[in-house]
Design a protein around this motif. Sequence first.
Motif, short mmCIF file in Angstrom:
data_model
loop_
_atom_site.label_atom_id
_atom_site.label_comp_id
_atom_site.label_asym_id
_atom_site.label_seq_id
_atom_site.Cartn_x
_atom_site.Cartn_y
_atom_site.Cartn_z
N UNK A 1 77.23 18.97 14.56
CA UNK A 1 78.11 18.03 14.03
C UNK A 1 77.35 16.53 13.86
N UNK A 2 76.43 16.44 15.10
CA UNK A 2 75.74 15.22 15.10
C UNK A 2 74.95 15.17 13.69
N UNK A 3 74.15 16.35 13.77
CA UNK A 3 72.96 16.22 12.50
C UNK A 3 73.81 16.11 11.28
N UNK A 4 75.24 16.36 11.07
CA UNK A 4 75.74 16.20 9.82
C UNK A 4 76.31 14.93 9.53
N UNK A 5 76.47 14.00 10.64
CA UNK A 5 77.06 12.74 10.56
C UNK A 5 76.13 11.70 10.85
N UNK A 6 74.85 11.65 10.99
CA UNK A 6 73.88 11.01 11.29
C UNK A 6 73.23 10.12 9.95
N UNK B 1 67.75 19.71 5.63
CA UNK B 1 68.58 18.49 5.22
C UNK B 1 67.86 17.08 5.85
N UNK B 2 67.38 17.50 7.09
CA UNK B 2 66.95 16.10 7.98
C UNK B 2 65.49 15.64 7.62
N UNK B 3 64.76 16.54 6.67
CA UNK B 3 63.17 16.41 7.19
C UNK B 3 62.79 14.90 6.29
N UNK B 4 63.63 14.26 5.54
CA UNK B 4 63.35 13.27 4.78
C UNK B 4 64.33 11.87 5.20
N UNK B 5 65.17 12.20 6.23
CA UNK B 5 66.08 11.34 6.59
C UNK B 5 65.82 10.11 7.66
#
Length: 345
Positions: free
Chosen positions: A251-256, A278-282
């Motif tokens: 959930x934390x990964x989805x809302x950051x 999803x997170x590699x470029x965030x």
Amino acid sequence: MKALVYYGPGKKSWEEQPKPVLKETTDAVVKILKTTICGTDLHIMKGDMPEVASGRILGHEGVGVIEEVGSSVSNFKKGDHVIISCVTSCGKCDYCKKGMYSHCENGGWILGYMIDGCQAEYVRIPYADNSLYPIPAGSDEEALVMLSDILPTGFECGVLNGQVKPGDTIAIVGAGPVGMAALLTSQFYTPAEIIVIDQDDNRLAVAKTFGATHIINSAKENAIEKVMELTNGKGVDTAIEAVGIPPTFELCEEIISAGGHIANIGVHGKSVVLHMEKLWDRNISITTRLVDTVTTPMLLKTVQSKRIEPKKLITHRFKLDQMLEAYNTFGNAAKEKALKVLIEN
């Protein structure tokens, strides 16, 4: 003495055990005045930590009075009232010199884990000079029990690692005692919005009284959609995970938000999925930490000045010989509307 003894997953007993004695000149023996039960103790009882030996006395939090000190202890004497730190620190190894007491080569988190702990009438504290804190005269010792673990844990692992700043929007996933401690201490840095997510309406209502600007019951509504609605689709600057199960971390990964910080506090017994696709470029950071208790002296001052009032986290009180009843209450927190239980000798 009487003590709470762990005998494997789901098995515990309140029974007679030998009173602890000094083993090293740096030890102290402390008579427990007040202790409590931590969510980590429940993890042990569930079998999430198989390294905990059968026959171990549990517990790593409490306040007490010194019964005896070793010849090398210089900061304390018999009769002194003390806060017991959940982390044992020798003060001399490489990690201690870095302020990383949680990874002390001679200590760390060992109380109620690798050595006998605080859910007893007496406890032996290694490296007493560095692992105990003096209680100022006239202090409310009930409030100070919260300084053993949950306040520094919520603050160090959640707020400091999460780099909470003025004006931020933050989410705290999990409104148990440690999540509430993060909620209380995050307000040192005046975030603009604090979103608390849980599945327990009672805990969410309490979070609102403690300063949450928004509460979300993830059992009743889609937490991801709600957070995105509240943040205009951007997500939160800091997401603090305070549960320790795969769905809450994900959930934390989805809302950051882009550039945000995920600060893990929860004790994880199972693998979680890291969504790098999803997170590699965030531009996000993910931190983990075991509490070092380096902030305990500062937090003590804030409690003394009533800047924060952790005593409000105490919902149930028991005598020491009601330990099994206390475990039953804390283990059924939603039904019993329990946050922190206080157990008094």
